[in-house]
Motif scaffolding. Structure first.
Motif, PDB file in Angstrom:
ATOM      1  N   TRP A  73     186.044  60.602  99.886  1.00  0.00           N
ATOM      2  CA  TRP A  73     186.229  61.218  98.580  1.00  0.00           C
ATOM      3  C   TRP A  73     187.403  62.173  98.686  1.00  0.00           C
ATOM      4  N   ASP A  74     188.358  62.087  97.792  1.00  0.00           N
ATOM      5  CA  ASP A  74     189.556  62.932  97.900  1.00  0.00           C
ATOM      6  C   ASP A  74     189.272  64.420  97.690  1.00  0.00           C
ATOM      7  N   LYS A  75     188.044  64.769  97.303  1.00  0.00           N
ATOM      8  CA  LYS A  75     187.661  66.173  97.150  1.00  0.00           C
ATOM      9  C   LYS A  75     186.951  66.721  98.396  1.00  0.00           C
ATOM     10  N   ASP A  76     186.829  65.904  99.424  1.00  0.00           N
ATOM     11  CA  ASP A  76     186.148  66.325 100.647  1.00  0.00           C
ATOM     12  C   ASP A  76     186.992  67.373 101.390  1.00  0.00           C
ATOM     13  N   ASN A  77     186.451  67.870 102.468  1.00  0.00           N
ATOM     14  CA  ASN A  77     187.107  68.861 103.306  1.00  0.00           C
ATOM     15  C   ASN A  77     188.477  68.345 103.770  1.00  0.00           C
ATOM     16  N   ALA A  78     189.512  69.133 103.588  1.00  0.00           N
ATOM     17  CA  ALA A  78     190.879  68.708 103.907  1.00  0.00           C
ATOM     18  C   ALA A  78     191.042  68.361 105.382  1.00  0.00           C
ATOM     19  N   GLU A  79     190.375  69.110 106.249  1.00  0.00           N
ATOM     20  CA  GLU A  79     190.481  68.826 107.684  1.00  0.00           C
ATOM     21  C   GLU A  79     189.829  67.480 108.021  1.00  0.00           C
ATOM     22  N   TYR A  80     188.679  67.204 107.404  1.00  0.00           N
ATOM     23  CA  TYR A  80     188.008  65.914 107.606  1.00  0.00           C
ATOM     24  C   TYR A  80     188.900  64.760 107.147  1.00  0.00           C
ATOM     25  N   ILE A  81     189.493  64.913 105.963  1.00  0.00           N
ATOM     26  CA  ILE A  81     190.377  63.872 105.441  1.00  0.00           C
ATOM     27  C   ILE A  81     191.556  63.652 106.385  1.00  0.00           C
ATOM     28  N   ALA A  82     192.134  64.726 106.884  1.00  0.00           N
ATOM     29  CA  ALA A  82     193.275  64.611 107.799  1.00  0.00           C
ATOM     30  C   ALA A  82     192.886  63.855 109.071  1.00  0.00           C
ATOM     31  N   TYR A  83     191.682  64.117 109.594  1.00  0.00           N
ATOM     32  CA  TYR A  83     191.208  63.408 110.788  1.00  0.00           C
ATOM     33  C   TYR A  83     190.993  61.929 110.488  1.00  0.00           C
ATOM     34  N   CYS A  84     190.431  61.622 109.321  1.00  0.00           N
ATOM     35  CA  CYS A  84     190.251  60.220 108.942  1.00  0.00           C
ATOM     36  C   CYS A  84     191.596  59.499 108.942  1.00  0.00           C
ATOM     37  N   GLN A  85     192.595  60.140 108.388  1.00  0.00           N
ATOM     38  CA  GLN A  85     193.916  59.531 108.296  1.00  0.00           C
ATOM     39  C   GLN A  85     194.619  59.477 109.648  1.00  0.00           C
ATOM     40  N   GLN A  86     194.320  60.444 110.508  1.00  0.00           N
ATOM     41  CA  GLN A  86     194.964  60.474 111.824  1.00  0.00           C
ATOM     42  C   GLN A  86     194.369  59.449 112.777  1.00  0.00           C
ATOM     43  N   PHE A  87     193.044  59.291 112.744  1.00  0.00           N
ATOM     44  CA  PHE A  87     192.371  58.479 113.757  1.00  0.00           C
ATOM     45  C   PHE A  87     191.925  57.099 113.272  1.00  0.00           C
ATOM     46  N   SER A  88     192.226  56.765 112.042  1.00  0.00           N
ATOM     47  CA  SER A  88     191.947  55.419 111.548  1.00  0.00           C
ATOM     48  C   SER A  88     193.179  54.905 110.815  1.00  0.00           C
ATOM     49  N   ALA A  89     193.650  53.736 111.226  1.00  0.00           N
ATOM     50  CA  ALA A  89     194.794  53.132 110.539  1.00  0.00           C
ATOM     51  C   ALA A  89     194.369  52.566 109.187  1.00  0.00           C
ATOM     52  N   ARG A  90     193.084  52.263 109.070  1.00  0.00           N
ATOM     53  CA  ARG A  90     192.561  51.684 107.826  1.00  0.00           C
ATOM     54  C   ARG A  90     191.685  52.728 107.141  1.00  0.00           C
ATOM     55  N   TRP A  91     192.206  53.336 106.081  1.00  0.00           N
ATOM     56  CA  TRP A  91     191.448  54.313 105.310  1.00  0.00           C
ATOM     57  C   TRP A  91     191.755  54.147 103.826  1.00  0.00           C
ATOM     58  N   ILE A  92     190.801  54.594 103.005  1.00  0.00           N
ATOM     59  CA  ILE A  92     190.966  54.543 101.549  1.00  0.00           C
ATOM     60  C   ILE A  92     190.522  55.874 100.976  1.00  0.00           C
ATOM     61  N   SER A  93     191.417  56.490 100.226  1.00  0.00           N
ATOM     62  CA  SER A  93     191.121  57.738  99.528  1.00  0.00           C
ATOM     63  C   SER A  93     190.642  57.388  98.122  1.00  0.00           C
ATOM     64  N   LEU A  94     189.479  57.938  97.753  1.00  0.00           N
ATOM     65  CA  LEU A  94     188.849  57.590  96.477  1.00  0.00           C
ATOM     66  C   LEU A  94     188.702  58.816  95.579  1.00  0.00           C
ATOM     67  N   PRO A  95     188.788  58.625  94.261  1.00  0.00           N
ATOM     68  CA  PRO A  95     188.595  59.746  93.338  1.00  0.00           C
ATOM     69  C   PRO A  95     187.123  60.053  93.078  1.00  0.00           C
ATOM     70  N   VAL A  96     186.243  59.279  93.712  1.00  0.00           N
ATOM     71  CA  VAL A  96     184.789  59.449  93.581  1.00  0.00           C
ATOM     72  C   VAL A  96     184.164  59.307  94.962  1.00  0.00           C
ATOM     73  N   SER A  97     182.914  59.684  95.080  1.00  0.00           N
ATOM     74  CA  SER A  97     182.210  59.567  96.362  1.00  0.00           C
ATOM     75  C   SER A  97     182.037  58.097  96.756  1.00  0.00           C
ATOM     76  N   PRO A  98     182.096  57.782  98.045  1.00  0.00           N
ATOM     77  CA  PRO A  98     181.952  56.393  98.479  1.00  0.00           C
ATOM     78  C   PRO A  98     180.489  55.938  98.572  1.00  0.00           C
ATOM     79  N   SER A  99     179.740  56.154  97.514  1.00  0.00           N
ATOM     80  CA  SER A  99     178.357  55.674  97.448  1.00  0.00           C
ATOM     81  C   SER A  99     178.359  54.208  97.013  1.00  0.00           C
ATOM     82  N   ALA A 100     177.239  53.518  97.168  1.00  0.00           N
ATOM     83  CA  ALA A 100     177.136  52.127  96.708  1.00  0.00           C
ATOM     84  C   ALA A 100     177.404  52.043  95.209  1.00  0.00           C
ATOM     85  N   GLU A 101     176.890  53.033  94.477  1.00  0.00           N
ATOM     86  CA  GLU A 101     177.089  53.051  93.030  1.00  0.00           C
ATOM     87  C   GLU A 101     178.573  53.120  92.671  1.00  0.00           C
ATOM     88  N   GLN A 102     179.274  54.022  93.361  1.00  0.00           N
ATOM     89  CA  GLN A 102     180.696  54.164  93.060  1.00  0.00           C
ATOM     90  C   GLN A 102     181.516  52.995  93.610  1.00  0.00           C
TER      91      GLN A 102
END
Length: 198
Positions: A73-102
């Protein structure tokens, strides 16, 4: 008539603010199954609602984007998002939470955009996306209809707010696919030369 096409992907996420501590505080993954359900009141020249083979192009590429990726979720903790982008080549930033519903709403938005921008060339009359079902587990799924996509109480989803990593884009059959989709460019289905004249 309705037809259904099944897709699968493996994805990791954290679902912030949910009741389960395991889901809201730990990265975890699921083996997702996605059902794309199309409807039409008439058949094409092959007497189909829509040829399943046509779903193996841009639509398959976009759904496959979620495979072996981490969605956040693009509203998550900035440090967490940075780690996701640093340590995974495959990532998707979403404007909503990554729940099954969303996920069901996100995939509806993506598939619907492709279909609306596709020039049909085999006599398809009124083929449209009816529903998207996202199975997160064997016992739980979320189903999205058009009214759910247009519901502002569920969170707005705009194409320009979904960001796919460069690695994901490079793996598409056309790396410019998403820019074309966001810019409203048309996708052209192949012309079919009928073997049986009606």
């Amino acid at each position: 008539m309705l037809i259904r096409k099944l897709f699968r992907f493996e994805n990791a996420h954290i679902v912030r603010n949910c009741t389960s501590q395991r889901c809201s505080r730990s990265i975890h993954g699921h083996s997702y199954q996605v059902e794309i359900i199309l409807e039409a009141q008439a058949f094409d020249q092959g007497q189909m609602v829509y040829d399943f083979g046509l779903l193996k192009g841009h639509i398959k590429d976009l759904i496959d984007s979620f495979d072996h990726a981490i969605a956040f979720w693009d509203k998550d903790n900035a440090e967490y998002i940075a780690y996701c982008q640093q340590f995974s080549a495959r990532w998707i930033s979403l404007p909503v939470s990554p729940s099954a519903e969303q996920f069901s709403r996100l995939i509806f938005v993506l598939v619907d955009a492709v279909l609306k921008q596709t020039v049909m060339q085999n006599g398809e009359a009124d083929v449209a996306l009816y529903s998207v079902i996202v199975h997160e587990t064997q016992t739980g799924y979320a189903q999205c209809f058009r009214a759910d996509v247009d519901n502002p109480r569920m969170g707005l989803i705009r194409l320009q707010d979904i960001i796919f990593s460069s690695q994901i884009q490079q793996e598409w059959s056309d790396p410019t696919l998403y820019e074309q989709l966001k810019n409203g460019q048309l996708f052209i289905n192949p012309v079919v030369e009928p073997q049986v004249r009606l």
